[in-house]
Design a protein around this motif. Structure first.
Motif, PDB file in Angstrom:
ATOM      1  N   SER A  92       0.866  -1.280  -0.088  1.00 34.02           N
ATOM      2  CA  SER A  92      -0.090   0.120   0.046  1.00 34.02           C
ATOM      3  C   SER A  92       0.713   1.232  -0.040  1.00 34.02           C
ATOM      4  O   SER A  92       1.779   1.188   0.737  1.00 34.02           O
ATOM      5  N   ILE A  93       0.806   2.323  -0.748  1.00 34.97           N
ATOM      6  CA  ILE A  93       1.413   3.493  -0.767  1.00 34.97           C
ATOM      7  C   ILE A  93       1.168   3.961   0.592  1.00 34.97           C
ATOM      8  O   ILE A  93       2.259   4.806   0.693  1.00 34.97           O
ATOM      9  N   TYR A  94       0.318   3.759   1.337  1.00 37.66           N
ATOM     10  CA  TYR A  94       0.223   4.272   2.592  1.00 37.66           C
ATOM     11  C   TYR A  94       0.582   3.628   3.705  1.00 37.66           C
ATOM     12  O   TYR A  94       0.425   3.812   4.999  1.00 37.66           O
ATOM     13  N   TYR A  95       1.273   2.427   3.264  1.00 37.43           N
ATOM     14  CA  TYR A  95       2.084   1.608   4.341  1.00 37.43           C
ATOM     15  C   TYR A  95       0.758   0.988   5.391  1.00 37.43           C
ATOM     16  O   TYR A  95       1.429   0.617   6.707  1.00 37.43           O
ATOM     17  N   HIS A  96      -0.238   0.843   4.865  1.00 36.02           N
ATOM     18  CA  HIS A  96      -1.372   0.358   5.792  1.00 36.02           C
ATOM     19  C   HIS A  96      -1.379   1.108   7.290  1.00 36.02           C
ATOM     20  O   HIS A  96      -1.832   0.590   8.347  1.00 36.02           O
ATOM     21  N   THR A  99      -4.412   5.983   9.769  1.00 33.92           N
ATOM     22  CA  THR A  99      -4.873   7.527   9.434  1.00 33.92           C
ATOM     23  C   THR A  99      -4.314   8.002   8.168  1.00 33.92           C
ATOM     24  O   THR A  99      -2.871   8.061   8.277  1.00 33.92           O
ATOM     25  N   VAL A 100      -4.932   8.778   7.401  1.00 30.09           N
ATOM     26  CA  VAL A 100      -4.050   9.415   6.481  1.00 30.09           C
ATOM     27  C   VAL A 100      -4.562  10.778   6.312  1.00 30.09           C
ATOM     28  O   VAL A 100      -5.822  11.035   6.333  1.00 30.09           O
ATOM     29  N   SER A 134       4.919   9.013  11.314  1.00 32.17           N
ATOM     30  CA  SER A 134       4.409   9.664  10.178  1.00 32.17           C
ATOM     31  C   SER A 134       5.260   9.352   8.896  1.00 32.17           C
ATOM     32  O   SER A 134       6.352   9.158   9.038  1.00 32.17           O
ATOM     33  N   CYS A 135       4.819   9.484   7.854  1.00 30.82           N
ATOM     34  CA  CYS A 135       5.596   9.338   6.430  1.00 30.82           C
ATOM     35  C   CYS A 135       4.815  10.470   5.416  1.00 30.82           C
ATOM     36  O   CYS A 135       3.591  10.056   5.240  1.00 30.82           O
ATOM     37  N   TRP A 136       5.494  11.230   4.972  1.00 35.02           N
ATOM     38  CA  TRP A 136       4.956  11.789   3.827  1.00 35.02           C
ATOM     39  C   TRP A 136       4.886  10.992   2.752  1.00 35.02           C
ATOM     40  O   TRP A 136       5.872  10.350   2.096  1.00 35.02           O
ATOM     41  N   VAL A 137       3.411  10.919   1.834  1.00 32.96           N
ATOM     42  CA  VAL A 137       3.415  10.002   0.949  1.00 32.96           C
ATOM     43  C   VAL A 137       3.355  10.813  -0.569  1.00 32.96           C
ATOM     44  O   VAL A 137       2.389  11.404  -0.748  1.00 32.96           O
ATOM     45  N   GLY A 138       4.609  10.785  -1.150  1.00 35.70           N
ATOM     46  CA  GLY A 138       4.466  11.469  -2.454  1.00 35.70           C
ATOM     47  C   GLY A 138       3.611  10.785  -3.465  1.00 35.70           C
ATOM     48  O   GLY A 138       3.367  11.468  -4.610  1.00 35.70           O
ATOM     49  N   SER A 139       3.694   9.576  -3.436  1.00 33.94           N
ATOM     50  CA  SER A 139       2.913   8.800  -4.466  1.00 33.94           C
ATOM     51  C   SER A 139       1.510   9.131  -4.788  1.00 33.94           C
ATOM     52  O   SER A 139       1.094   8.882  -5.963  1.00 33.94           O
ATOM     53  N   THR A 140       0.848   9.578  -3.745  1.00 28.80           N
ATOM     54  CA  THR A 140      -0.678  10.076  -4.122  1.00 28.80           C
ATOM     55  C   THR A 140      -0.638  11.324  -5.167  1.00 28.80           C
ATOM     56  O   THR A 140      -1.477  11.397  -5.855  1.00 28.80           O
ATOM     57  N   GLU A 141       0.498  11.819  -5.381  1.00 28.10           N
ATOM     58  CA  GLU A 141       0.450  13.217  -6.327  1.00 28.10           C
ATOM     59  C   GLU A 141       0.195  12.763  -7.637  1.00 28.10           C
ATOM     60  O   GLU A 141      -0.283  13.396  -8.284  1.00 28.10           O
ATOM     61  N   ALA A 166       0.938   9.828   5.973  1.00 28.31           N
ATOM     62  CA  ALA A 166       0.421   8.424   6.715  1.00 28.31           C
ATOM     63  C   ALA A 166       0.899   8.823   8.202  1.00 28.31           C
ATOM     64  O   ALA A 166       2.007   9.186   8.388  1.00 28.31           O
ATOM     65  N   PHE A 167      -0.081   8.401   9.087  1.00 27.62           N
ATOM     66  CA  PHE A 167      -0.095   8.508  10.541  1.00 27.62           C
ATOM     67  C   PHE A 167      -0.431   7.198  11.068  1.00 27.62           C
ATOM     68  O   PHE A 167      -1.336   6.621  10.797  1.00 27.62           O
ATOM     69  N   GLY A 168       0.293   6.817  12.293  1.00 21.72           N
ATOM     70  CA  GLY A 168      -0.043   5.534  12.976  1.00 21.72           C
ATOM     71  C   GLY A 168       1.018   5.326  14.006  1.00 21.72           C
ATOM     72  O   GLY A 168       2.172   6.066  14.293  1.00 21.72           O
ATOM     73  N   TYR A 169       0.819   4.376  15.114  1.00 23.06           N
ATOM     74  CA  TYR A 169       1.492   3.904  15.737  1.00 23.06           C
ATOM     75  C   TYR A 169       2.727   3.199  15.384  1.00 23.06           C
ATOM     76  O   TYR A 169       2.565   2.268  14.558  1.00 23.06           O
ATOM     77  N   PRO A 170       4.080   3.531  15.556  1.00 21.22           N
ATOM     78  CA  PRO A 170       5.269   2.993  14.834  1.00 21.22           C
ATOM     79  C   PRO A 170       5.254   1.240  15.152  1.00 21.22           C
ATOM     80  O   PRO A 170       5.015   1.071  16.250  1.00 21.22           O
ATOM     81  N   ALA A 171       5.144   0.381  14.149  1.00 25.56           N
ATOM     82  CA  ALA A 171       5.679  -1.019  14.516  1.00 25.56           C
ATOM     83  C   ALA A 171       7.165  -1.006  14.339  1.00 25.56           C
ATOM     84  O   ALA A 171       7.751  -1.947  14.931  1.00 25.56           O
ATOM     85  N   GLU A 172       7.654  -0.110  13.719  1.00 25.38           N
ATOM     86  CA  GLU A 172       9.211  -0.245  13.283  1.00 25.38           C
ATOM     87  C   GLU A 172       9.627   1.138  13.139  1.00 25.38           C
ATOM     88  O   GLU A 172       8.941   1.673  12.524  1.00 25.38           O
TER      89      GLU A 172
END
Length: 188
Positions: A92-96, A99-100, A134-141, A166-172
């Motif tokens: 997923s471009i949003y890394y699952h 929240t985005v 968090s991660c800035w997701v440029g792929s949506t552009e 993309a926002f969430g509790y980090p797994a890694e």
């Protein structure tokens, strides 16, 4: 966490836990964005918070082939790594992320891209300080010009998409990478 620690320890998180962020924390993250500086104090931003995984999956499935096509020439480096991830099963471009948030800018504001980028950085730093990755997701552009896909985000009239995070509790959390010495020129 103090401001300098937040600046120097925030990383782009690409693996998230499967749990949602409470609304109170998301409100604090958005508020941090609202407090970003903006050209002429115009504050051209608006926010679309997406927690519907079906919507995020549809947008991701639309964007992936476009990104893959644009990267087929990749010969080594980060592009090749990213390419191999994109063609993988279940990517997923949003890394699952649970929240985005799309930061949108008022269409008639000529500074909206820069202002919304500063707003997004405030949000990512605040998230980190609150224990959220968090991660800035440029792929949506690649989908910004597709009205049908952008309709999934239900962007308010008069606004256009600028940044997707993309926002969430980090797994890694990635290690701190070695920083390159940039050009710094002093004029005294």
């Amino acid at each position: 966490m103090d401001a300098l620690d937040a600046l120097m320890t925030r990383r782009s998180v690409r693996k998230f836990q499967n749990r949602q962020i409470p609304d109170e924390i998301l409100d604090r993250i958005i508020t941090a964005g609202i407090f970003a500086p903006s050209a002429l104090g115009l504050q051209p931003w608006g926010f679309v918070v997406v927690q519907n995984q079906d919507v995020l999956n549809r947008v991701s499935e639309y964007c992936k082939p476009l990104m893959i096509k644009g990267m087929e020439h990749a010969k080594g480096g980060i592009s090749e790594l990213f390419y191999s991830l994109m063609i993988g099963e279940g990517y997923s471009i949003y890394y699952h992320a649970p929240t985005v948030i799309m930061v949108c800018g008022k269409n008639k504001n000529r500074f909206k891209e820069v202002d919304c980028a500063v707003c997004a950085e405030n949000m990512m730093l605040a998230a980190h300080a609150l224990g959220i990755g968090s991660c800035w997701v440029g792929s949506t552009e690649v989908a910004f010009d597709n009205q049908e896909i952008m309709a999934e985000f239900d962007i308010p009239e008069g606004y256009g998409p600028v940044v997707t995070i993309a926002f969430g509790y980090p797994a890694e959390v990635p290690e701190i990478p070695e920083k390159k010495v940039p050009l710094v020129k002093w004029i005294r």
